[in-house]
Scaffold this motif. Sequence first.
Motif, PDB file in Angstrom:
ATOM      1  N   TRP A 475       1.048  -1.076   0.385  1.00 48.86           N
ATOM      2  CA  TRP A 475      -0.330  -0.354   0.019  1.00 48.86           C
ATOM      3  C   TRP A 475       0.979   1.087   0.156  1.00 48.86           C
ATOM      4  N   VAL A 476       1.637   1.449   0.812  1.00 43.59           N
ATOM      5  CA  VAL A 476       2.555   3.107   1.175  1.00 43.59           C
ATOM      6  C   VAL A 476       3.696   3.181  -0.647  1.00 43.59           C
ATOM      7  N   SER A 477       4.088   1.995  -1.064  1.00 48.35           N
ATOM      8  CA  SER A 477       4.262   1.856  -1.569  1.00 48.35           C
ATOM      9  C   SER A 477       4.412   2.701  -3.439  1.00 48.35           C
ATOM     10  N   ILE A 478       2.045   1.752  -3.739  1.00 50.06           N
ATOM     11  CA  ILE A 478       1.782   2.351  -4.138  1.00 50.06           C
ATOM     12  C   ILE A 478       1.152   3.883  -4.259  1.00 50.06           C
ATOM     13  N   GLY A 485       3.629  10.772  -9.328  1.00 53.74           N
ATOM     14  CA  GLY A 485       3.162  10.347 -10.587  1.00 53.74           C
ATOM     15  C   GLY A 485       4.032   9.028 -12.154  1.00 53.74           C
ATOM     16  N   THR A 486       4.517   7.838 -10.952  1.00 54.22           N
ATOM     17  CA  THR A 486       5.468   7.150 -10.821  1.00 54.22           C
ATOM     18  C   THR A 486       5.028   6.245 -11.163  1.00 54.22           C
ATOM     19  N   LEU A 487       3.592   5.746 -11.165  1.00 59.26           N
ATOM     20  CA  LEU A 487       2.875   4.390 -11.339  1.00 59.26           C
ATOM     21  C   LEU A 487       2.648   4.148 -12.257  1.00 59.26           C
ATOM     22  N   ARG A 488       2.750   3.198 -13.336  1.00 59.74           N
ATOM     23  CA  ARG A 488       2.432   2.662 -14.163  1.00 59.74           C
ATOM     24  C   ARG A 488       1.482   1.277 -14.004  1.00 59.74           C
ATOM     25  N   SER A 489       0.984   1.189 -15.119  1.00 61.36           N
ATOM     26  CA  SER A 489      -0.365  -0.319 -14.874  1.00 61.36           C
ATOM     27  C   SER A 489       0.713  -1.497 -15.307  1.00 61.36           C
ATOM     28  N   GLY A 490       1.818  -1.447 -14.735  1.00 60.32           N
ATOM     29  CA  GLY A 490       2.280  -2.765 -15.284  1.00 60.32           C
ATOM     30  C   GLY A 490       3.410  -2.904 -13.978  1.00 60.32           C
ATOM     31  N   ASP A 491       3.135  -2.543 -13.558  1.00 53.18           N
ATOM     32  CA  ASP A 491       4.120  -2.489 -12.375  1.00 53.18           C
ATOM     33  C   ASP A 491       3.414  -3.677 -11.406  1.00 53.18           C
ATOM     34  N   LEU A 543      -6.440   3.224 -11.613  1.00 49.69           N
ATOM     35  CA  LEU A 543      -5.821   4.124 -10.896  1.00 49.69           C
ATOM     36  C   LEU A 543      -4.087   4.774 -11.407  1.00 49.69           C
ATOM     37  N   ALA A 544      -3.366   3.853 -12.555  1.00 53.88           N
ATOM     38  CA  ALA A 544      -1.853   4.555 -13.038  1.00 53.88           C
ATOM     39  C   ALA A 544      -2.292   5.511 -13.870  1.00 53.88           C
ATOM     40  N   ASN A 545      -3.866   5.759 -14.096  1.00 51.54           N
ATOM     41  CA  ASN A 545      -4.193   6.829 -15.069  1.00 51.54           C
ATOM     42  C   ASN A 545      -4.543   7.880 -14.701  1.00 51.54           C
ATOM     43  N   ASP A 546      -5.541   8.191 -13.650  1.00 47.22           N
ATOM     44  CA  ASP A 546      -6.334   8.900 -12.662  1.00 47.22           C
ATOM     45  C   ASP A 546      -5.946   9.011 -11.472  1.00 47.22           C
ATOM     46  N   GLY A 547      -5.180   7.832 -11.257  1.00 45.21           N
ATOM     47  CA  GLY A 547      -4.954   8.439  -9.551  1.00 45.21           C
ATOM     48  C   GLY A 547      -6.326   7.553  -8.201  1.00 45.21           C
ATOM     49  N   THR A 548      -6.909   6.753  -9.393  1.00 47.39           N
ATOM     50  CA  THR A 548      -8.794   6.961  -8.509  1.00 47.39           C
ATOM     51  C   THR A 548      -8.800   5.675  -8.203  1.00 47.39           C
ATOM     52  N   PHE A 549     -10.110   5.270  -7.417  1.00 46.87           N
ATOM     53  CA  PHE A 549     -10.616   3.910  -7.319  1.00 46.87           C
ATOM     54  C   PHE A 549     -11.925   4.146  -7.102  1.00 46.87           C
ATOM     55  N   THR A 550     -12.470   3.863  -8.343  1.00 49.86           N
ATOM     56  CA  THR A 550     -13.947   3.611  -8.215  1.00 49.86           C
ATOM     57  C   THR A 550     -14.564   2.607  -8.640  1.00 49.86           C
ATOM     58  N   ALA A 551     -15.914   2.430  -6.983  1.00 45.21           N
ATOM     59  CA  ALA A 551     -16.643   1.582  -6.704  1.00 45.21           C
ATOM     60  C   ALA A 551     -17.927   2.080  -6.685  1.00 45.21           C
ATOM     61  N   VAL A 552     -19.255   1.307  -7.400  1.00 40.05           N
ATOM     62  CA  VAL A 552     -20.585   1.871  -7.478  1.00 40.05           C
ATOM     63  C   VAL A 552     -21.144  -0.159  -6.891  1.00 40.05           C
ATOM     64  N   ARG A 569      -4.350  11.618  -5.391  1.00 38.34           N
ATOM     65  CA  ARG A 569      -3.814  12.923  -6.001  1.00 38.34           C
ATOM     66  C   ARG A 569      -4.364  14.364  -5.013  1.00 38.34           C
ATOM     67  N   THR A 570      -5.501  14.037  -4.307  1.00 44.54           N
ATOM     68  CA  THR A 570      -6.130  15.330  -4.034  1.00 44.54           C
ATOM     69  C   THR A 570      -6.764  14.319  -2.554  1.00 44.54           C
TER      70      THR A 570
END
Length: 705
Positions: A475-478, A485-491, A543-552, A569-570
């Motif tokens: 969690w902390v590293s992600i 701004g260094t997270l990539r989807s391949g991580d 997460l990589a593109n927007d820095g967000t999690f979404t749930a409905v 990010r905010t």
Amino acid sequence: MHDQYLIKGQNITLPDDIEQVEVVITWEDSTSGIDAAALLLGADKKVGSDEDFVFYNQQESTDGSVRYLGRRDTESGPHERLLVHLSSVPAGVEVIVLAGSVDTGSFGDLGKLTLHVHDGSGSPIAEYVTADASTETAFVFGELYRRNGLWKLRAIGQGWSSGLAGLAEDFGVDVSDDTAPDDTDTDFTTGIDTDETITAATELDESTTPIIPAAPPSGLAPTAADAEVPEHTAPADSTTSATPDAPASKPARARGVRTAKPVPRKAPLPVFALAEADTWQPARLFSVIGVGSGDEQERRTTSALISTMQAVPLFARATTSRVGAPAGSFEGYLEVPYTKGESRVVPDAVWKVARGTRLWTGLLEVKTGAGRHSREQLENYLDIAKKNKYDVVISLSNDLPAGAGELPVEVDKRKLTKVALRHLSWAEIIHEARMVLSHGGIDNPLQAWILHEFLRYIEHPKSGASEFVDMGRHWVSIRDAISAGTLRSGDPKAASIADSWIALARNLALRFTAELGVSVKHVLPRRAVNDASYRTELTVEELANDGTFTAVLRIPDAAGQLRIIADMRTNKVTCSTQVTAPDEGTAGKRVTWMLRQLKNAPADLLIEATFTAPASSTCEPHTAVRATPRILTEHQSGQLHSFTLMRTFTLGGKRAGTAASFIGSVTHSAETFYADVIQPVREWVPAAPKASELERDEHTDDEEV
């Protein structure tokens, strides 16, 4: 065998090594529900006796080959289940009808209806989806039938307008609902009261015929598949089985099956009112004093769980049904030793459920705290279960997999041919206890108190059982990579955090379900429901593109879905819901309708009004709209068609442990937004049309005549 998608009239041959199948019926609208049923028919397409009708009031056939497993309200939605031991079906039974009924409304109110058939290990065999139903109150989804020594499954999709009783009578069941079912108490000491190819629709077996009447029921138009189904004979004494005429009155019968449902009651919990200070605590039935960690913690918590299940049959039923057990009397035994070769194997517990002549057995392996199951250990138990002809091995831990029914530990699939492997999380146990206590209909005060005491114990940190409370070691590293701004989807570490988020969404659905007493569903794209890798991929990309999690979350009877967006990010979490505006009246009146329902809403709530004109919307704070309602509508074109209500909260950053943690802040935000915003709001319902003065006068004249 892979999951096959059937169309109406289509059939498949089941593998000859399958001994039992689990039938699951699901529906979309969880404001009401379906009750599953099965009828065992002979060569004459009739039941041999009333005991061949299996449903909620008669939960097992005489021979024990077909069982009613009841309803489960899960985060994936509500569903009803039947279990069929194919190897135990009497030789005289040629067809098993798989049906369902509704108490209120009709099948057309429930959206898409789905019949799922799984093998004994829980792997899917076939699925049939239909949206053809309209006014029917009983519905036959499919049938299992014998042909040349093999069992086959056919999708049917036809209904009755006369309810469960009418359907049952058409197949020879003597139905007697002249009096209500006996209102008997449950004694907690004794348990509960008294690789195959599809045959195309144009290549149906000509050697057998479906048992459903040829004429489609009212509201069901014939489909192309219907034209391929050969002519067949309706059950005797039925002229229009799809919509049989019910007599105006029926004489009381001395015998017969009652289809009326018993009305559940709820017992009050004891009230302790003599304490002299708030610091005084009532004595605990399950003490937390002296509980350490490791083996002692596991033993204490396992013993508390099993003793409570033995004392509270409704809780035992709710818990064991999650792992495929039938309804029946429950017994649990701790640390039963078994021999495997020259070694000794001791599972934490054995669960036994007896129903008539049938006996269901599960081996339970428990972990508390940070304990994790190992593949070797579970495979040893699978070997023991197979040797003893047991039904299932159950792993129980704080692991909450990202998808319902998924396993935290993968095992050799070859070991699952005769024995199922199921997983329970302590979060599910906690929420099941809450659900049964608040909404399960316990009418025995002693049982209610025992379950309440178990819940007090299991919610204490020393029990080692917990809800979903940890986002995982990456969690902390992600979190830091997102901020930088260094997270990539391949991580590869991002995948585990994505699964943790989905598990958190599952936990939220469980919490809402237990609190509200309705099935709250975590909404996912259709492909993501059953494809774990795709589900993870979608979450990682967001997460990589927007820095967000979404749930409905979809909450029955709520005016809109609950949408949660956690922005890393905010450090903000935004909860929102969209409510459809009235489709009549001026824009100002529509705003007034919305404000009237938000009179107690928080001041920092944002209200967005969306209009039919392209890219036309306005958004203002609640306080500003209440002071000047027209600021939402002035200078806008088109019709106001929906409102979006939004509120932003502070997002915690810690991986676990406190209310200020990421999990705690998301949970608090969702529950607060629901209570303050979603719960008070109701969908707009148009007023009944007004009769003209002339129409009223004519009606009055008719009455006077």
